[in-house]
Design an enzyme around this catalytic site. Structure first.
Site, short mmCIF file in Angstrom:
data_model
loop_
_atom_site.label_atom_id
_atom_site.label_comp_id
_atom_site.label_asym_id
_atom_site.label_seq_id
_atom_site.Cartn_x
_atom_site.Cartn_y
_atom_site.Cartn_z
N GLY A 9 3.90 -8.77 1.66
CA GLY A 9 5.13 -8.65 0.80
C GLY A 9 5.91 -7.41 1.68
O GLY A 9 5.29 -6.67 2.42
N GLY A 34 8.47 -4.21 2.09
CA GLY A 34 8.45 -3.08 1.23
C GLY A 34 7.19 -1.88 1.60
O GLY A 34 7.21 -1.03 1.18
N HIS A 35 6.52 -2.38 2.70
CA HIS A 35 5.50 -1.56 2.94
C HIS A 35 5.71 -1.24 4.61
O HIS A 35 4.62 -0.66 5.29
CB HIS A 35 4.07 -2.34 3.04
CG HIS A 35 3.79 -2.96 1.76
ND1 HIS A 35 3.67 -2.15 0.50
CD2 HIS A 35 3.59 -4.37 1.37
CE1 HIS A 35 3.39 -3.04 -0.36
NE2 HIS A 35 3.50 -4.47 0.16
N LYS A 74 -4.64 -9.18 3.35
CA LYS A 74 -4.99 -7.93 2.67
C LYS A 74 -5.43 -8.72 1.20
O LYS A 74 -4.81 -9.62 0.68
CB LYS A 74 -3.72 -7.12 2.25
CG LYS A 74 -3.15 -6.37 3.55
CD LYS A 74 -2.25 -5.35 3.13
CE LYS A 74 -1.02 -5.72 2.56
NZ LYS A 74 -0.16 -6.83 3.44
N HIS A 127 1.73 -1.78 -4.46
CA HIS A 127 2.85 -2.68 -4.99
C HIS A 127 3.27 -1.80 -6.25
O HIS A 127 3.87 -2.27 -7.33
CB HIS A 127 2.39 -3.99 -5.28
CG HIS A 127 1.91 -4.78 -3.95
ND1 HIS A 127 0.76 -4.89 -3.77
CD2 HIS A 127 2.64 -5.36 -3.07
CE1 HIS A 127 0.52 -5.63 -2.80
NE2 HIS A 127 1.59 -5.97 -2.44
N ASP A 171 -1.75 -13.04 -1.51
CA ASP A 171 -1.85 -13.19 -0.01
C ASP A 171 -3.13 -14.09 0.23
O ASP A 171 -3.01 -14.92 1.29
CB ASP A 171 -2.15 -12.06 0.37
CG ASP A 171 -0.95 -10.80 0.37
OD1 ASP A 171 -0.69 -10.55 -0.95
OD2 ASP A 171 -0.42 -10.48 1.16
#
Ligand SMILES: Nc1ncnc2c1ncn2[C@@H]1O[C@H](COP(=O)(O)OP(=O)(O)O)[C@@H](O)[C@H]1O
Ligand SMILES: Nc1ncnc2c1ncn2[C@@H]1O[C@H](COP(=O)(O)OP(=O)(O)O)[C@@H](O)[C@H]1O
Ligand SMILES: [Mg+2]
Ligand SMILES: [Mg+2]
Ligand SMILES: [Mg+2]
Ligand SMILES: [Mg+2]
Lengths: 210, 330, 330, 210
Positions: B53, B55-56, B104, B218, B109
């Site tokens: 995702g 945002g990391h 991950k 998250h 995922d």
């Protein structure tokens, strides 16, 4: 039931998911990562335009395209799982133009099998399986007992909704919610909730069909 | 919700356009959301791809470049990418020596990469997936989806990337990736929540005097909530959890990672406590990273990742790397 | 106040201990709060030092190393360091070729560096001070303390550092430092305030739908408050202000800097808007930085700094640099 | 007045600064960077221990050490400015052991001159000068007019306080507050406020002396 009923189902499902988008996301915020409603809304929007463009002719083709689109557009855990469910259901229907209740039941059983094969969740793990499994079971049972379409579809949706509610008291053993351990108890599983909504849309579409 | 975006729907693609403009060394397929090295695939070199995702950041796109990843596929914010992206990336980096998928450990995922690997195999590309699962906050048991993959992913991408750059085969590259993951453990602490743009409100609430111990990247809740405590105590809580699962002696690679909204000043305060704790237990910080490497949007907090080094792992860590977020030796 | 610290009184020294532990290439005098290169002064090389309040990390300590600064002296949070620190740093880096003081234009920094320079001259060290004042949010007039020194300081430290590394004399190094400052302008936007640890509460309040346009790096209020707007509009507001003072055409060095609490994802969104705006006005982003380089603790927001490049400045920008926060070419 | 009176002054100043620390910081938060109280409290704490260790024998030495310590410990704008003020005052007193009112007035004039030389602020710029200048003026005038110690010291403090209050309506032309332009109007200048406190401490120490 012809292809138009299945298109109507997916259209109704897309509508209710969009309507319940924030609710589903909030459920996911409590025990996940606050994106389930967003993911499904994005996916079903893409499905609608895919159905418009391709205009698949058979019930099976409608569901197969729906599944493939969800896999391509949703991501997350629910994308592959719902995608697999719809694809397996579509494949189970083959290319029959007119689907009867037993065929629909078999398709839903195939969807459940696909979800469980991919995600390895069992009933009680606090996932969409806890809505889908009892729903398909109740639906097949009602049909076997000679219930009317109304009756069988009512049983399908009631079981799905009861299954979703039942996840509240469960501890999650699969998916993101499992990280919470005992703290996952007391919250409804977002995937189970969305499954109940999608099956509700199936009933509405089927009953609306002539 | 206060964010520097144009709209929640376009945040990921707008950011990708920015990445493309900022880094001529990268090729960015904005529509398919795939970041690759500008050079294209290197014949005979194992390709490394990762994804997850958004945002990391800088994970994963910031680690594409010489000596590290060949491609990254960012999903929507906090949502794993889709198989199509992973397949496109896999094809784009395949130099004939096969492709390593660094995944991950999250259900989404895992499932999406699994589907992508099957599609790639159908096209005759040899794919091996290595799953990172270093987060000790989650008990690795039948009762969970397993430990989450967090900070060790950075170490895996760097070290496996270095070995691939040397021309090692897919099995060897996969083996060292697994070794790094096996020798690494992480634990995260959140001081504040974060807001997924499309959600518009914070994922969870924390009282002004509370911290979340064992936070996921998250915003998944952690093991417990505790009172806000001095950096020394929070660092100790993280290392106690890690030490329960990994011996903390010998030469260590240590990352004190910011969750995105924590000032570097504070990360250095935490790093100081971490190295003092480790020194007290016979651990030597041989290599380290202090900064934002695997973040959770604007969340305030930190995570600690510890890897037990070997001479070979140290050598590969020190090898030249040239990516937007990690660069040395060239 | 939620911070990863042990106590407000020790935050700066605790962080310095962390810097010392994380960066073997640096020598850190924790008691006197001076960060120097581990190597000690280089005979015949002009020494570059800078300093300012803490809370702006990686500025300045993160820029100490080959090709950039020789020393940095951090003050208390948001408070300029004292002459003693600056004198100690000046003596520590004096290789006989004189020392350049890079001073951001704030009354406190000016006065303290002025006193330090006098003390150094008394000890026979040749000191030249260059003041950065690139913040267009402040009108440079008799009615103000003059424009503030912000992002251009990073450019000055890199480019003057590169020239000094080549062995240029103090006058030449000071001249290029002034040239970079003269050719650079900045503007900052804050989405949130920040909290000085010792103060314990936010420096200012912003409503949920408000932004501060023209924010200073210590939370000094800016020109105006405006409504929260899309990244495109906020980037345009910053560049309109810069463009009113600096032609935006030709080859440009552009930094989109995070204030400390803003996710990298959002900074790339802003950078995309910045490069689109500049392209529309004949500006070409020849070189760029996107990330946290001159911060204000955990403040959310960004600043844009634009520098008109020349071939020589580009060459010096590209020269090898090896510091904790900026590294390439070695 | 002997050295002990001046030590008592600095001790009283340190106490009131510590007590008003957060108030001064809040004044600075409004038009600066929220550290003035923190800076001065840190500085005067260091001054007290420096006076303990060195135990300077003359009034001049007390003030010179105070100034040097403030320069070394405070930072910011106020460190060098107050440091310069106390050093210049100390130097003006030379090594007299007993300071009379005119000598004290001359020392304060020297302090003002030092602040203005270093910071280049004029009256009306909304700085500490707006408290220090009227205060020294009123003090010298009262002495010239033959006022008693009480009267002269009262005039000193009243003028300092009035000067600090007068900064509220000023627009800052120097220091960080000047960045605000017209928005700096309506807030009291923190440095003017701290100057009034420090001069208040001088009066208290002087009156308490036999
Ligand atoms: N292994 C699994 N088997 C079946 N369903 C699962 C499994 N893991 C997760 N789910 C379902 O997926 C839902 C979460 O979907 P979503 O939030 O869209 O993905 P993610 O968890 O990746 O953010 C859960 O509520 C659960 O019903
Ligand atoms: N040029 C100047 N001349 C005289 N006093 C000044 C000048 N600039 C600032 N000051 C004083 O310093 C005070 C601020 O001190 P402080 O907050 O400790 O330093 P900084 O502004 O560096 O944070 C202001 O309130 C003002 O009274
Ligand atoms: Mg989710
Ligand atoms: Mg997700
Ligand atoms: Mg200050
Ligand atoms: Mg101040």
């Amino acid at each position: 039931m012809h292809a138009d009923v299945f298109r109507a189902w997916i259209t109704a499902a897309a509508a209710i998911i969009e309507e319940q988008r924030d609710h589903l996301t909030q459920l996911d915020a409590a025990i996940g990562d606050a994106d389930h409603g967003i993911n499904l809304a994005r996916g079903f929007t893409a499905v609608l335009s895919a159905l418009d463009t391709a205009a698949p002719a058979t019930p099976g083709a409608v569901l197969t395209l729906t599944g493939a689109t969800l896999i391509s557009k949703v991501g997350g855990a629910s994308g592959p799982l719902y995608g697999m469910a719809f694809r397996r259901a579509g494949k189970a229907l083959g290319d029959t133009a007119d689907v009867d209740l037993p065929a629909l039941a078999a398709a839903l059983e195939a969807a459940l099998a696909g979800v469980q094969q991919l995600g390895a969740a069992r009933e009680g793990d606090k996932t969409m399986v806890d809505a889908l499994a009892p729903a398909t079971g109740a639906f097949s049972k009602a049909i076997a007992e000679g219930a009317s379409a109304d009756g069988a579809l009512a049983a399908l949706v009631e079981a799905a909704q009861a299954g979703a509610v039942a996840t509240i008291s469960m501890q999650a053993l699969k998916g993101r919610a499992s990280y919470l351990g005992p703290r996952s108890v007391g919250h409804e599983d977002p995937g189970a909730a969305s499954t109940a909504l999608i099956l509700g849309a199936l009933r509405d579409a089927a009953l609306a069909s002539p | 919700m206060k964010k520097l975006i144009n709209s929640p729907d376009t945040v990921v693609t707008d950011a990708l356009a920015g990445v493309a403009a900022a880094h001529p060394s990268l090729a960015v397929d904005i529509e398919n959301k795939v970041i690759t090295r500008a050079g294209g695939p290197q014949a005979g070199k194992v390709g490394l791809i990762s994804g997850g995702g958004s945002g990391h950041e800088p994970l994963h796109g910031g680690f594409v470049g010489h000596g590290m990843l060949d491609a990254a596929c960012p999903g929507e914010v906090f949502t794993s990418p889709v198989p199509d992206q992973m397949l496109a990336a896999t094809k784009a980096v395949n130099g004939g020596a096969g492709v390593l998928h660094i995944v991950k450990n999250y259900t989404g995922d895992i499932l999406n990469f699994q589907m992508a690997a099957e599609l790639a195999e159908d096209e005759g590309i040899n794919v091996v997936a290595v799953v990172t699962n270093d987060d000790v906050a989650v008990l690795d048991s039948l009762y969970t989806a397993g430990r989450r993959g967090v900070g060790a992913t950075v170490f895996v991408e760097k070290i496996a990337g270095a070995l691939a750059e040397e021309g090692a085969g897919l099995d060897k590259v996969a083996a060292v990736a697994r070794e790094v993951n096996d020798r690494s453990r992480s634990f995260g602490v959140a001081l504040t929540s974060c807001t997924v743009p499309a959600a518009g409100k914070p994922t969870f609430d924390l009282a002004d005097n509370e911290v979340e111990l064992g936070i996921g990247i998250h915003g998944e809740p952690g093991r417990t909530r505790g009172p806000l405590a001095p950096a020394r105590d929070l660092a100790a809580a993280a290392l106690d959890a890690i030490g329960a699962d990994l011996p903390l002696s010998g030469d260590l690679l240590v990352m004190v990672n910011g969750m995105g909204g924590t000032p570097l000043l504070e990360l250095y305060v935490v790093f100081n406590e971490v190295q003092r704790y480790l020194a007290g237990r016979g651990g030597r910080v041989a290599r380290s990273l202090v900064g934002n490497y695997i973040t959770s949007l604007e969340m305030q907090g930190f995570s600690v990742t510890v890897c037990q080094l070997t001479d070979e792992l140290t050598r590969l860590w020190d090898a030249p790397v040239d990516t937007p977020a990690l660069r040395w030796g060239r």
